[in-house]
Design a protein around this motif. Sequence first.
Motif, PDB file in Angstrom:
ATOM      1  N   HIS A 147      11.237  93.759  38.895  1.00  0.00           N
ATOM      2  CA  HIS A 147      11.021  92.401  38.428  1.00  0.00           C
ATOM      3  C   HIS A 147       9.945  91.648  39.202  1.00  0.00           C
ATOM      4  O   HIS A 147       9.673  90.480  38.902  1.00  0.00           O
ATOM      5  CB  HIS A 147      12.337  91.617  38.494  1.00  0.00           C
ATOM      6  CG  HIS A 147      13.405  92.200  37.620  1.00  0.00           C
ATOM      7  ND1 HIS A 147      14.752  91.919  37.779  1.00  0.00           N
ATOM      8  CD2 HIS A 147      13.333  93.070  36.562  1.00  0.00           C
ATOM      9  CE1 HIS A 147      15.450  92.574  36.868  1.00  0.00           C
ATOM     10  NE2 HIS A 147      14.620  93.288  36.131  1.00  0.00           N
ATOM     11  N   ASP A 148       9.364  92.313  40.204  1.00  0.00           N
ATOM     12  CA  ASP A 148       8.321  91.626  40.976  1.00  0.00           C
ATOM     13  C   ASP A 148       6.975  92.347  40.859  1.00  0.00           C
ATOM     14  O   ASP A 148       6.170  92.329  41.786  1.00  0.00           O
ATOM     15  CB  ASP A 148       8.728  91.488  42.440  1.00  0.00           C
ATOM     16  CG  ASP A 148       8.884  92.836  43.149  1.00  0.00           C
ATOM     17  OD1 ASP A 148       9.005  93.860  42.450  1.00  0.00           O
ATOM     18  OD2 ASP A 148       8.875  92.856  44.392  1.00  0.00           O
ATOM     19  N   ILE A 149       6.729  92.982  39.707  1.00  0.00           N
ATOM     20  CA  ILE A 149       5.410  93.579  39.481  1.00  0.00           C
ATOM     21  C   ILE A 149       4.352  92.495  39.589  1.00  0.00           C
ATOM     22  O   ILE A 149       3.303  92.670  40.216  1.00  0.00           O
ATOM     23  CB  ILE A 149       5.344  94.265  38.101  1.00  0.00           C
ATOM     24  CG1 ILE A 149       6.322  95.442  38.043  1.00  0.00           C
ATOM     25  CG2 ILE A 149       3.916  94.750  37.812  1.00  0.00           C
ATOM     26  CD1 ILE A 149       6.423  96.092  36.669  1.00  0.00           C
ATOM     27  N   ALA A 150       4.650  91.343  38.984  1.00  0.00           N
ATOM     28  CA  ALA A 150       3.796  90.164  39.126  1.00  0.00           C
ATOM     29  C   ALA A 150       4.483  89.188  40.063  1.00  0.00           C
ATOM     30  O   ALA A 150       5.661  88.862  39.878  1.00  0.00           O
ATOM     31  CB  ALA A 150       3.553  89.513  37.765  1.00  0.00           C
ATOM     32  N   THR A 159      -1.453  78.052  46.065  1.00  0.00           N
ATOM     33  CA  THR A 159      -0.733  79.136  45.400  1.00  0.00           C
ATOM     34  C   THR A 159      -1.417  80.461  45.713  1.00  0.00           C
ATOM     35  O   THR A 159      -2.594  80.505  46.052  1.00  0.00           O
ATOM     36  CB  THR A 159      -0.690  78.937  43.871  1.00  0.00           C
ATOM     37  OG1 THR A 159      -2.028  79.032  43.352  1.00  0.00           O
ATOM     38  CG2 THR A 159      -0.100  77.576  43.504  1.00  0.00           C
ATOM     39  N   LYS A 160      -0.653  81.530  45.575  1.00  0.00           N
ATOM     40  CA  LYS A 160      -1.204  82.873  45.770  1.00  0.00           C
ATOM     41  C   LYS A 160      -0.485  83.816  44.819  1.00  0.00           C
ATOM     42  O   LYS A 160       0.746  83.783  44.716  1.00  0.00           O
ATOM     43  CB  LYS A 160      -1.011  83.330  47.219  1.00  0.00           C
ATOM     44  CG  LYS A 160      -1.633  84.686  47.522  1.00  0.00           C
ATOM     45  CD  LYS A 160      -1.456  85.062  48.988  1.00  0.00           C
ATOM     46  CE  LYS A 160      -2.113  86.400  49.313  1.00  0.00           C
ATOM     47  NZ  LYS A 160      -1.936  86.766  50.747  1.00  0.00           N
ATOM     48  N   SER A 161      -1.243  84.637  44.110  1.00  0.00           N
ATOM     49  CA  SER A 161      -0.631  85.560  43.159  1.00  0.00           C
ATOM     50  C   SER A 161      -1.130  86.976  43.399  1.00  0.00           C
ATOM     51  O   SER A 161      -2.218  87.178  43.956  1.00  0.00           O
ATOM     52  CB  SER A 161      -0.931  85.133  41.719  1.00  0.00           C
ATOM     53  OG  SER A 161      -2.324  85.105  41.476  1.00  0.00           O
ATOM     54  N   ARG A 162      -0.329  87.933  42.979  1.00  0.00           N
ATOM     55  CA  ARG A 162      -0.723  89.335  43.103  1.00  0.00           C
ATOM     56  C   ARG A 162       0.066  90.184  42.137  1.00  0.00           C
ATOM     57  O   ARG A 162       1.198  89.869  41.766  1.00  0.00           O
ATOM     58  CB  ARG A 162      -0.508  89.843  44.536  1.00  0.00           C
ATOM     59  CG  ARG A 162       0.963  89.873  44.996  1.00  0.00           C
ATOM     60  CD  ARG A 162       1.557  91.268  44.905  1.00  0.00           C
ATOM     61  NE  ARG A 162       2.974  91.309  45.230  1.00  0.00           N
ATOM     62  CZ  ARG A 162       3.941  91.325  44.336  1.00  0.00           C
ATOM     63  NH1 ARG A 162       3.662  91.271  43.057  1.00  0.00           N
ATOM     64  NH2 ARG A 162       5.215  91.381  44.699  1.00  0.00           N
ATOM     65  N   LEU A 188      -1.488  95.618  32.479  1.00  0.00           N
ATOM     66  CA  LEU A 188      -2.447  94.515  32.500  1.00  0.00           C
ATOM     67  C   LEU A 188      -1.808  93.208  32.051  1.00  0.00           C
ATOM     68  O   LEU A 188      -2.229  92.124  32.451  1.00  0.00           O
ATOM     69  CB  LEU A 188      -3.644  94.850  31.601  1.00  0.00           C
ATOM     70  CG  LEU A 188      -4.872  93.937  31.699  1.00  0.00           C
ATOM     71  CD1 LEU A 188      -5.438  93.937  33.114  1.00  0.00           C
ATOM     72  CD2 LEU A 188      -5.941  94.380  30.702  1.00  0.00           C
ATOM     73  N   VAL A 189      -0.760  93.324  31.251  1.00  0.00           N
ATOM     74  CA  VAL A 189      -0.068  92.141  30.756  1.00  0.00           C
ATOM     75  C   VAL A 189       0.468  91.285  31.916  1.00  0.00           C
ATOM     76  O   VAL A 189       0.560  90.062  31.792  1.00  0.00           O
ATOM     77  CB  VAL A 189       1.079  92.546  29.794  1.00  0.00           C
ATOM     78  CG1 VAL A 189       2.170  93.302  30.531  1.00  0.00           C
ATOM     79  CG2 VAL A 189       1.658  91.333  29.103  1.00  0.00           C
ATOM     80  N   TYR A 190       0.776  91.926  33.044  1.00  0.00           N
ATOM     81  CA  TYR A 190       1.298  91.165  34.192  1.00  0.00           C
ATOM     82  C   TYR A 190       0.204  90.308  34.830  1.00  0.00           C
ATOM     83  O   TYR A 190       0.486  89.220  35.336  1.00  0.00           O
ATOM     84  CB  TYR A 190       1.925  92.114  35.216  1.00  0.00           C
ATOM     85  CG  TYR A 190       3.217  92.710  34.718  1.00  0.00           C
ATOM     86  CD1 TYR A 190       4.417  92.028  34.860  1.00  0.00           C
ATOM     87  CD2 TYR A 190       3.227  93.934  34.063  1.00  0.00           C
ATOM     88  CE1 TYR A 190       5.604  92.565  34.377  1.00  0.00           C
ATOM     89  CE2 TYR A 190       4.407  94.475  33.566  1.00  0.00           C
ATOM     90  CZ  TYR A 190       5.596  93.781  33.727  1.00  0.00           C
ATOM     91  OH  TYR A 190       6.765  94.292  33.237  1.00  0.00           O
ATOM     92  N   LYS A 191      -1.025  90.799  34.814  1.00  0.00           N
ATOM     93  CA  LYS A 191      -2.137  89.972  35.290  1.00  0.00           C
ATOM     94  C   LYS A 191      -2.315  88.757  34.380  1.00  0.00           C
ATOM     95  O   LYS A 191      -2.526  87.642  34.848  1.00  0.00           O
ATOM     96  CB  LYS A 191      -3.434  90.780  35.336  1.00  0.00           C
ATOM     97  CG  LYS A 191      -4.642  89.943  35.768  1.00  0.00           C
ATOM     98  CD  LYS A 191      -5.942  90.673  35.588  1.00  0.00           C
ATOM     99  CE  LYS A 191      -7.126  89.811  36.025  1.00  0.00           C
ATOM    100  NZ  LYS A 191      -7.224  88.553  35.232  1.00  0.00           N
ATOM    101  N   PHE A 192      -2.203  88.988  33.059  1.00  0.00           N
ATOM    102  CA  PHE A 192      -2.331  87.885  32.114  1.00  0.00           C
ATOM    103  C   PHE A 192      -1.206  86.870  32.321  1.00  0.00           C
ATOM    104  O   PHE A 192      -1.421  85.659  32.208  1.00  0.00           O
ATOM    105  CB  PHE A 192      -2.308  88.414  30.677  1.00  0.00           C
ATOM    106  CG  PHE A 192      -3.449  89.334  30.340  1.00  0.00           C
ATOM    107  CD1 PHE A 192      -4.667  89.233  30.998  1.00  0.00           C
ATOM    108  CD2 PHE A 192      -3.313  90.311  29.364  1.00  0.00           C
ATOM    109  CE1 PHE A 192      -5.718  90.077  30.688  1.00  0.00           C
ATOM    110  CE2 PHE A 192      -4.357  91.152  29.043  1.00  0.00           C
ATOM    111  CZ  PHE A 192      -5.566  91.043  29.708  1.00  0.00           C
ATOM    112  N   ALA A 193      -0.005  87.370  32.612  1.00  0.00           N
ATOM    113  CA  ALA A 193       1.124  86.471  32.865  1.00  0.00           C
ATOM    114  C   ALA A 193       0.852  85.596  34.080  1.00  0.00           C
ATOM    115  O   ALA A 193       1.137  84.388  34.075  1.00  0.00           O
ATOM    116  CB  ALA A 193       2.402  87.281  33.062  1.00  0.00           C
ATOM    117  N   LEU A 194       0.287  86.201  35.129  1.00  0.00           N
ATOM    118  CA  LEU A 194      -0.044  85.427  36.327  1.00  0.00           C
ATOM    119  C   LEU A 194      -1.146  84.416  36.050  1.00  0.00           C
ATOM    120  O   LEU A 194      -1.110  83.293  36.567  1.00  0.00           O
ATOM    121  CB  LEU A 194      -0.474  86.367  37.463  1.00  0.00           C
ATOM    122  CG  LEU A 194       0.649  87.150  38.143  1.00  0.00           C
ATOM    123  CD1 LEU A 194       0.069  88.098  39.194  1.00  0.00           C
ATOM    124  CD2 LEU A 194       1.654  86.205  38.800  1.00  0.00           C
TER     125      LEU A 194
END
Length: 211
Positions: free
Chosen positions: A86-89, A55-58, A23-29
């Motif tokens: 390295h591209d989880i986010a 922009t677009k994030s995932r 979930l930390v990766y969602k917070f990073a995005l």
Amino acid sequence: MGLPADQIEDLRSLMEDWKNELLVYKFALDQMDTKFSIISQEYNLIHGHNPIEHTKSRVKSFESLINKLVRKGCDITTSAAKEHIHDIAGLRIVCSFMSDIYNMVEVLKQHEDIKILKVKDYIKNPKPNGYRSLHLIVEVPVYLTNRVEHAKVEIQIRTIAMDFWASLEHKIYYKLNNEVPNQLTDELKEAADIANYLDEKMFHIRSKVDQ
């Protein structure tokens, strides 16, 4: 090759645990989305020009994550995912002009909370198929209630023309199950060169307007 679908299904019991861990990766995005929104608005106020079109994030899907770990020969664990993928986010920034891309990188370098780990410049050095984009791997701190986590985010920065070409090229490869005839790959490369010419032409026109 990734895991067969039935084996992935057997691993789905892990999914909820992984969601909590990653979930930390969602917070990073979320943080990066906010950061680029501020950069865009301030840049517009200072320079009278908004460099970011959209922009677009995932966050990478569970299935994609598992398959990538398998392809890399890694253990199927969240710790292995955090270390080796390295591209989880992922965050895509689409800019108006090529110069905006490099301006955004320079702005990011001034942010002390962002650590740039890797830069791949596929604009100055396009891939053989014609793909152009600037890729960054950055590390950002995520402040949780009881600790600080550091998450890696892949940022792809490209122009509208680059994004248009990459999107259609992806759809063509997906449609043909990655088995694209040589004639089509040649035409796609030609289209990429045309898109690059358009970028350079529009930048030249803009430079004349700004004089």
